[in-house]
Motif scaffolding. Structure first.
Motif, PDB file in Angstrom:
ATOM      1  N   GLU A 179       0.753  -1.351  -0.107  1.00 10.50           N
ATOM      2  CA  GLU A 179      -0.181  -0.008  -0.063  1.00 10.50           C
ATOM      3  C   GLU A 179       0.761   1.212   0.044  1.00 10.50           C
ATOM      4  OE1 GLU A 179      -4.223  -0.712   2.115  1.00 10.50           O
ATOM      5  OE2 GLU A 179      -2.357  -0.857   3.780  1.00 10.50           O
ATOM      6  N   ASN A 180       0.338   2.351  -0.614  1.00 10.26           N
ATOM      7  CA  ASN A 180       0.995   3.598  -0.337  1.00 10.26           C
ATOM      8  C   ASN A 180      -0.204   4.439   0.356  1.00 10.26           C
ATOM      9  OD1 ASN A 180       2.977   3.214  -2.261  1.00 10.26           O
ATOM     10  ND2 ASN A 180       2.159   4.010  -4.200  1.00 10.26           N
ATOM     11  N   PHE A 181       0.625   5.291   1.279  1.00  5.89           N
ATOM     12  CA  PHE A 181      -0.507   5.913   2.212  1.00  5.89           C
ATOM     13  C   PHE A 181      -0.305   7.509   1.967  1.00  5.89           C
ATOM     14  CE2 PHE A 181       0.841   1.995   4.069  1.00  5.89           C
ATOM     15  CZ  PHE A 181      -0.386   1.303   4.471  1.00  5.89           C
ATOM     16  N   THR A 182      -1.697   7.916   1.987  1.00  3.99           N
ATOM     17  CA  THR A 182      -1.844   9.408   2.089  1.00  3.99           C
ATOM     18  C   THR A 182      -2.572   9.873   3.167  1.00  3.99           C
ATOM     19  OG1 THR A 182      -1.746   9.239  -0.422  1.00  3.99           O
ATOM     20  CG2 THR A 182      -2.756  11.079   0.511  1.00  3.99           C
ATOM     21  N   ASN A 183      -2.340  11.049   4.026  1.00  2.60           N
ATOM     22  CA  ASN A 183      -2.943  11.664   4.857  1.00  2.60           C
ATOM     23  C   ASN A 183      -4.088  12.588   4.194  1.00  2.60           C
ATOM     24  OD1 ASN A 183      -3.701  13.112   6.919  1.00  2.60           O
ATOM     25  ND2 ASN A 183      -2.081  13.542   7.898  1.00  2.60           N
ATOM     26  N   ILE A 184      -5.253  12.235   4.463  1.00  3.49           N
ATOM     27  CA  ILE A 184      -6.298  13.170   3.702  1.00  3.49           C
ATOM     28  C   ILE A 184      -6.931  14.130   4.920  1.00  3.49           C
ATOM     29  CG2 ILE A 184      -6.682  11.485   1.783  1.00  3.49           C
ATOM     30  CD1 ILE A 184      -9.348  10.945   3.388  1.00  3.49           C
ATOM     31  N   GLY A 185      -6.540  14.119   6.245  1.00  3.17           N
ATOM     32  CA  GLY A 185      -7.539  14.896   7.258  1.00  3.17           C
ATOM     33  C   GLY A 185      -7.176  14.546   8.633  1.00  3.17           C
ATOM     34  N   THR A 186      -7.798  15.257   9.591  1.00  2.00           N
ATOM     35  CA  THR A 186      -7.654  14.955  10.936  1.00  2.00           C
ATOM     36  C   THR A 186      -8.780  15.483  11.618  1.00  2.00           C
ATOM     37  OG1 THR A 186      -5.234  15.453  10.856  1.00  2.00           O
ATOM     38  CG2 THR A 186      -6.332  15.547  13.093  1.00  2.00           C
ATOM     39  N   ILE A 187      -9.470  14.431  12.332  1.00  3.99           N
ATOM     40  CA  ILE A 187     -10.782  14.615  13.190  1.00  3.99           C
ATOM     41  C   ILE A 187     -10.524  13.807  14.517  1.00  3.99           C
ATOM     42  CG2 ILE A 187     -13.103  13.890  12.913  1.00  3.99           C
ATOM     43  CD1 ILE A 187     -12.934  13.880   9.916  1.00  3.99           C
ATOM     44  N   PRO A 188     -10.768  14.821  15.503  1.00  8.47           N
ATOM     45  CA  PRO A 188     -10.472  14.151  16.930  1.00  8.47           C
ATOM     46  C   PRO A 188     -11.550  12.896  17.223  1.00  8.47           C
ATOM     47  CG  PRO A 188     -10.632  16.535  17.005  1.00  8.47           C
ATOM     48  CD  PRO A 188     -11.157  16.147  15.450  1.00  8.47           C
ATOM     49  N   GLU A 189     -10.780  12.201  17.910  1.00  6.76           N
ATOM     50  CA  GLU A 189     -11.691  11.148  18.581  1.00  6.76           C
ATOM     51  C   GLU A 189     -13.003  11.357  18.989  1.00  6.76           C
ATOM     52  OE1 GLU A 189      -9.023   6.746  19.628  1.00  6.76           O
ATOM     53  OE2 GLU A 189      -9.272   8.348  21.130  1.00  6.76           O
ATOM     54  N   LYS A 190     -14.085  10.623  19.034  1.00  8.65           N
ATOM     55  CA  LYS A 190     -15.323  10.766  19.545  1.00  8.65           C
ATOM     56  C   LYS A 190     -16.108  12.151  18.876  1.00  8.65           C
ATOM     57  CE  LYS A 190     -14.216   8.700  23.895  1.00  8.65           C
ATOM     58  NZ  LYS A 190     -13.978   8.800  25.131  1.00  8.65           N
ATOM     59  N   THR A 191     -15.497  12.562  17.620  1.00  5.11           N
ATOM     60  CA  THR A 191     -16.147  13.296  17.016  1.00  5.11           C
ATOM     61  C   THR A 191     -16.773  12.777  15.732  1.00  5.11           C
ATOM     62  OG1 THR A 191     -14.260  15.179  17.438  1.00  5.11           O
ATOM     63  CG2 THR A 191     -15.558  15.563  15.239  1.00  5.11           C
TER      64      THR A 191
END
Length: 253
Positions: A179-191
């Motif tokens: 796999e190639n990995f790409t970060n697409i965003g950040t959303i806090p846990e329990k959100t």
């Protein structure tokens, strides 16, 4: 004064009926299929076996349908207070039953109706969820997949880690494991958030909260027929995971 208050209340009820129209509350006796009718289009894969040393138990779509459908108080049940489907999975340090070819534990839904489809058409899955607890895998818990029906490997996996980082793992070979990995965003846990997996017109995109689509090429895989998976696929060694799902919407055309 009592007459005036009663008259005014009646007027408000007529004018704003939504104020007195409540959404039915989930009950402990009702299975998740009674609240998410789309579950009747999925098979369920569990981290438990029907026999000692057996492979992961799989619940067919017919048994997930309706209020009297399948539920499990440990892994797959309806949260009565918050009205969402709870899906839990243990880490590899906890003995669990696994699906063939996997090293990890999962409580995951596998699309069954249809069991596969061509990417030349329109195929989208939109999920509203929160990750209550992500595992300690390198990229966290897999919360959604586009899976190849042709070579039986993920085309993409959507990961969520304890810091809330959402990562797309794109498979580069039909053998899998590259796999190639790409970060697409950040959303806090329990959100609560939404993601959309879109594999249409032979193109693959992933988006968060209705935002800009992230495009991924699948030409290296030959644009294979596929199906969707959604749920809690634990990738960790020592931390359990929990994914809470409010809604799943799928479009095929």
């Amino acid at each position: 004064m009592y007459f005036l208050e009663t008259t005014m209340l009646s007027y408000l009820v007529l004018l704003y009926p939504i104020l007195v129209t409540a959404t039915p509350t989930a009950t402990a006796s009702c299975a998740p299929g009674g609240y998410l009718s789309i579950l009747s289009d999925f098979n369920l894969q569990l981290p438990i076996a029907t026999s000692t040393g057996g492979t992961a138990e799989q619940i067919p779509a017919s048994k997930l349908a309706g209020c009297n459908g399948y539920q499990n108080s440990d892994w797959f049940y309806w949260n009565t207070a918050s009205s969402y489907l709870v899906m839990k999975a243990p880490p590899t340090s906890t003995p669990c039953a696994k699906t063939s070819g996997s090293e990890h534990c999962r409580t995951e839904l596998r699309e069954a109706n249809p069991s596969s489809w061509s990417p030349s058409g329109t195929n989208t899955m939109t999920v509203k969820l929160q990750v209550a607890q992500a595992d300690d895998g390198d990229y966290g818990t897999v919360i959604g997949q586009v899976f190849s029906a042709s070579f039986s490997k993920p085309i993409i996996e959507l990961y969520y880690n304890p810091e809330g980082v959402v990562t797309v793992g794109l498979e580069t070979t039909t053998a899998g494991g590259h796999e190639n990995f790409t970060n697409i965003g950040t959303i806090p846990e329990k959100t609560v958030f939404t993601y959309e997996l879109n594999y249409s017109n032979d193109e693959l995109t992933v988006s968060l909260n209705g935002g800009e689509a992230n495009h991924f090429s699948v030409t290296q895989l030959g644009t294979p027929d596929a199906y969707f998976k959604v749920g809690d696929y634990n990738q960790g060694k020592s931390v359990s995971s929990e994914v809470d799902i409010m809604s799943i919407n799928i479009v095929h055309s």
